[in-house]
Scaffold this motif. Sequence first.
Motif, PDB file in Angstrom:
ATOM      1  N   LEU A 155       0.867  -1.175   0.000  1.00 31.16           N
ATOM      2  CA  LEU A 155       0.000   0.000   0.000  1.00 31.16           C
ATOM      3  C   LEU A 155       0.908   1.230   0.000  1.00 31.16           C
ATOM      4  O   LEU A 155       1.547   1.552   1.009  1.00 31.16           O
ATOM      5  N   GLY A 156       0.996   1.885  -1.151  1.00 31.21           N
ATOM      6  CA  GLY A 156       1.923   2.996  -1.306  1.00 31.21           C
ATOM      7  C   GLY A 156       1.404   4.282  -0.680  1.00 31.21           C
ATOM      8  O   GLY A 156       0.251   4.662  -0.872  1.00 31.21           O
ATOM      9  N   MET A 157       2.281   4.962   0.038  1.00 30.33           N
ATOM     10  CA  MET A 157       1.945   6.201   0.731  1.00 30.33           C
ATOM     11  C   MET A 157       2.201   7.380  -0.215  1.00 30.33           C
ATOM     12  O   MET A 157       3.110   8.172  -0.009  1.00 30.33           O
ATOM     13  N   GLU A 158       1.351   7.496  -1.234  1.00 30.10           N
ATOM     14  CA  GLU A 158       1.564   8.526  -2.244  1.00 30.10           C
ATOM     15  C   GLU A 158       0.838   9.816  -1.849  1.00 30.10           C
ATOM     16  O   GLU A 158      -0.203  10.177  -2.409  1.00 30.10           O
ATOM     17  N   HIS A 159       1.416  10.487  -0.871  1.00 31.59           N
ATOM     18  CA  HIS A 159       0.814  11.729  -0.373  1.00 31.59           C
ATOM     19  C   HIS A 159       1.895  12.566   0.303  1.00 31.59           C
ATOM     20  O   HIS A 159       3.037  12.120   0.488  1.00 31.59           O
ATOM     21  N   GLY A 160       1.539  13.769   0.685  1.00 28.53           N
ATOM     22  CA  GLY A 160       2.466  14.636   1.400  1.00 28.53           C
ATOM     23  C   GLY A 160       2.307  14.510   2.898  1.00 28.53           C
ATOM     24  O   GLY A 160       1.451  13.772   3.393  1.00 28.53           O
ATOM     25  N   ASN A 161       3.141  15.243   3.616  1.00 31.01           N
ATOM     26  CA  ASN A 161       3.073  15.293   5.078  1.00 31.01           C
ATOM     27  C   ASN A 161       2.211  16.479   5.494  1.00 31.01           C
ATOM     28  O   ASN A 161       2.411  17.599   5.000  1.00 31.01           O
ATOM     29  N   ALA A 162       1.295  16.257   6.413  1.00 29.81           N
ATOM     30  CA  ALA A 162       0.383  17.322   6.830  1.00 29.81           C
ATOM     31  C   ALA A 162       1.107  18.424   7.595  1.00 29.81           C
ATOM     32  O   ALA A 162       0.710  19.589   7.535  1.00 29.81           O
ATOM     33  N   GLN A 163       2.161  18.061   8.315  1.00 35.03           N
ATOM     34  CA  GLN A 163       2.903  19.039   9.113  1.00 35.03           C
ATOM     35  C   GLN A 163       4.371  19.023   8.704  1.00 35.03           C
ATOM     36  O   GLN A 163       4.889  17.979   8.294  1.00 35.03           O
ATOM     37  N   PRO A 164       5.074  20.149   8.829  1.00 31.75           N
ATOM     38  CA  PRO A 164       6.475  20.212   8.416  1.00 31.75           C
ATOM     39  C   PRO A 164       7.425  19.653   9.475  1.00 31.75           C
ATOM     40  O   PRO A 164       7.038  19.419  10.621  1.00 31.75           O
ATOM     41  N   GLY A 165       8.689  19.469   9.073  1.00 28.09           N
ATOM     42  CA  GLY A 165       9.764  19.151  10.005  1.00 28.09           C
ATOM     43  C   GLY A 165       9.683  17.765  10.610  1.00 28.09           C
ATOM     44  O   GLY A 165       8.874  16.921  10.221  1.00 28.09           O
ATOM     45  N   LYS A 166      10.558  17.544  11.612  1.00 29.53           N
ATOM     46  CA  LYS A 166      10.585  16.260  12.300  1.00 29.53           C
ATOM     47  C   LYS A 166       9.268  15.942  12.984  1.00 29.53           C
ATOM     48  O   LYS A 166       8.824  14.789  13.015  1.00 29.53           O
ATOM     49  N   GLU A 167       8.640  16.984  13.547  1.00 31.09           N
ATOM     50  CA  GLU A 167       7.376  16.760  14.233  1.00 31.09           C
ATOM     51  C   GLU A 167       6.319  16.228  13.274  1.00 31.09           C
ATOM     52  O   GLU A 167       5.528  15.342  13.611  1.00 31.09           O
ATOM     53  N   GLY A 168       6.318  16.778  12.057  1.00 34.47           N
ATOM     54  CA  GLY A 168       5.368  16.310  11.067  1.00 34.47           C
ATOM     55  C   GLY A 168       5.627  14.878  10.654  1.00 34.47           C
ATOM     56  O   GLY A 168       4.687  14.103  10.425  1.00 34.47           O
ATOM     57  N   GLU A 169       6.907  14.507  10.555  1.00 33.95           N
ATOM     58  CA  GLU A 169       7.257  13.135  10.183  1.00 33.95           C
ATOM     59  C   GLU A 169       6.845  12.147  11.267  1.00 33.95           C
ATOM     60  O   GLU A 169       6.341  11.056  10.972  1.00 33.95           O
ATOM     61  N   LEU A 170       7.048  12.525  12.522  1.00 34.07           N
ATOM     62  CA  LEU A 170       6.627  11.657  13.617  1.00 34.07           C
ATOM     63  C   LEU A 170       5.108  11.547  13.688  1.00 34.07           C
ATOM     64  O   LEU A 170       4.561  10.472  13.981  1.00 34.07           O
ATOM     65  N   ALA A 171       4.426  12.660  13.409  1.00 32.44           N
ATOM     66  CA  ALA A 171       2.957  12.632  13.405  1.00 32.44           C
ATOM     67  C   ALA A 171       2.446  11.718  12.302  1.00 32.44           C
ATOM     68  O   ALA A 171       1.446  11.005  12.483  1.00 32.44           O
ATOM     69  N   LEU A 172       3.117  11.714  11.165  1.00 40.17           N
ATOM     70  CA  LEU A 172       2.731  10.835  10.057  1.00 40.17           C
ATOM     71  C   LEU A 172       2.864   9.369  10.459  1.00 40.17           C
ATOM     72  O   LEU A 172       1.967   8.558  10.214  1.00 40.17           O
ATOM     73  N   ILE A 173       3.988   9.030  11.081  1.00 43.64           N
ATOM     74  CA  ILE A 173       4.195   7.646  11.532  1.00 43.64           C
ATOM     75  C   ILE A 173       3.113   7.246  12.521  1.00 43.64           C
ATOM     76  O   ILE A 173       2.536   6.156  12.443  1.00 43.64           O
ATOM     77  N   GLU A 174       2.808   8.138  13.461  1.00 45.10           N
ATOM     78  CA  GLU A 174       1.781   7.852  14.456  1.00 45.10           C
ATOM     79  C   GLU A 174       0.412   7.681  13.809  1.00 45.10           C
ATOM     80  O   GLU A 174      -0.394   6.836  14.226  1.00 45.10           O
ATOM     81  N   ALA A 175       0.148   8.456  12.768  1.00 43.20           N
ATOM     82  CA  ALA A 175      -1.133   8.333  12.056  1.00 43.20           C
ATOM     83  C   ALA A 175      -1.278   6.936  11.468  1.00 43.20           C
ATOM     84  O   ALA A 175      -2.381   6.350  11.491  1.00 43.20           O
ATOM     85  N   TYR A 176      -0.195   6.390  10.936  1.00 43.03           N
ATOM     86  CA  TYR A 176      -0.264   5.038  10.376  1.00 43.03           C
ATOM     87  C   TYR A 176      -0.367   3.978  11.462  1.00 43.03           C
ATOM     88  O   TYR A 176      -0.974   2.925  11.243  1.00 43.03           O
ATOM     89  N   ARG A 177       0.226   4.233  12.615  1.00 42.48           N
ATOM     90  CA  ARG A 177       0.058   3.295  13.732  1.00 42.48           C
ATOM     91  C   ARG A 177      -1.419   3.218  14.133  1.00 42.48           C
ATOM     92  O   ARG A 177      -1.933   2.146  14.476  1.00 42.48           O
ATOM     93  N   LYS A 178      -2.095   4.339  14.071  1.00 41.67           N
ATOM     94  CA  LYS A 178      -3.509   4.378  14.497  1.00 41.67           C
ATOM     95  C   LYS A 178      -4.415   3.610  13.539  1.00 41.67           C
ATOM     96  O   LYS A 178      -5.434   3.063  13.968  1.00 41.67           O
ATOM     97  N   VAL A 179      -4.086   3.613  12.250  1.00 47.96           N
ATOM     98  CA  VAL A 179      -4.990   2.980  11.278  1.00 47.96           C
ATOM     99  C   VAL A 179      -4.535   1.591  10.844  1.00 47.96           C
ATOM    100  O   VAL A 179      -5.244   0.913  10.089  1.00 47.96           O
ATOM    101  N   ASP A 180      -3.355   1.156  11.304  1.00 46.37           N
ATOM    102  CA  ASP A 180      -2.898  -0.200  10.968  1.00 46.37           C
ATOM    103  C   ASP A 180      -3.873  -1.208  11.555  1.00 46.37           C
ATOM    104  O   ASP A 180      -4.525  -0.947  12.581  1.00 46.37           O
ATOM    105  N   ILE A 181      -3.976  -2.361  10.937  1.00 51.87           N
ATOM    106  CA  ILE A 181      -4.924  -3.373  11.420  1.00 51.87           C
ATOM    107  C   ILE A 181      -4.487  -3.893  12.787  1.00 51.87           C
ATOM    108  O   ILE A 181      -3.304  -3.889  13.118  1.00 51.87           O
ATOM    109  N   SER A 182      -5.440  -4.339  13.565  1.00 51.41           N
ATOM    110  CA  SER A 182      -5.143  -4.822  14.921  1.00 51.41           C
ATOM    111  C   SER A 182      -4.710  -6.277  14.889  1.00 51.41           C
ATOM    112  O   SER A 182      -4.883  -6.975  13.895  1.00 51.41           O
TER     113      SER A 182
END
Length: 304
Positions: free
Chosen positions: A277-304
């Motif tokens: 599943l390709g992540m073909e999109h941008g980051n909602a927030q800039p910088g390191k904080e935005g990158e960490l928020a992106l990772i956390e967003a995927y943790r939230k929607v990953d299957i259980s």
Amino acid sequence: MERRGFIKRMGLGTALFSAAGAVSISALAEEKRKAAPFKMDFAPHFGMFKNHAPGGMVDELKFMADQGFRSLEDNGLLKRTVADQELIGKTLNDLGMRMGVFVIDGGDNWKVSLTTGKQEFLDTFLKTCRDSVEAAKRVNAKWMTVVPGYFERNLPMGVQTGNVIEALKRGAEIFEPHGLTMVLEPLSDNPDLFLRHADQTYMICKAVGSPSCKILYDIYHMQRNEGNLIATMEKTWSEIAYIQIGDNPGRKEPGTGEINYSHVFQWVNNKGFDGILGMEHGNAQPGKEGELALIEAYRKVDIS
């Protein structure tokens, strides 16, 4: 003398033990820093984590792997040098990661409109297919994105569709012996593009009739063009080989828009999908904080 020697030896042993302990603690800390793999095989792209990995492609791939990502997609792979392609392939292999899609002409294949039936466009397309086989070998890729080009207003829709089918049959002949698959992507970027809907793409894949011609279902584009995501995927599922992600509006990570990605991903998993599943999109927030928020967003929607 013996007592002083004993003390020296004890001191040396303590120092070695301390050093070994430091190494062990450091190793444990490094191991703890690596996150558990995502259950769904999400594939970031280069530049998505540039603030955490400013050293270039290898550093970014290592960072992706440390965060639990198991694949990469790189639309512009075909424009990279052979040396860079080989470096990407080696690094992916070393990290145990898979290669996702790349665009078969480096990203500007809208200009080669297979709808027209023009020989010059067909020749360019087939040459690019042959070049893509070699690039795929260097990175162990299996899927390549194809966009048939623009809607031709001077030709009936049926004629354009026939031209596209014939061109894709020729491309499939090139890819089949290598076990490679073109994935056709209906898009929402431009209303003048020929390929826009999942059922249209399904029909073309059925007509081509090859395991080397399937659908790339980009959830962002399909939400914009037709919605009703799960019902549409159900109807066209037999031809879907690759999925891409992006929330709408904004084309950023899951959770920034209207799509219930937790539900979509659970449905996809229940279908037995083991692809990328390709992540073909941008980051909602800039910088390191935005990158960490992106990772956390995927943790939230990953299957259980």
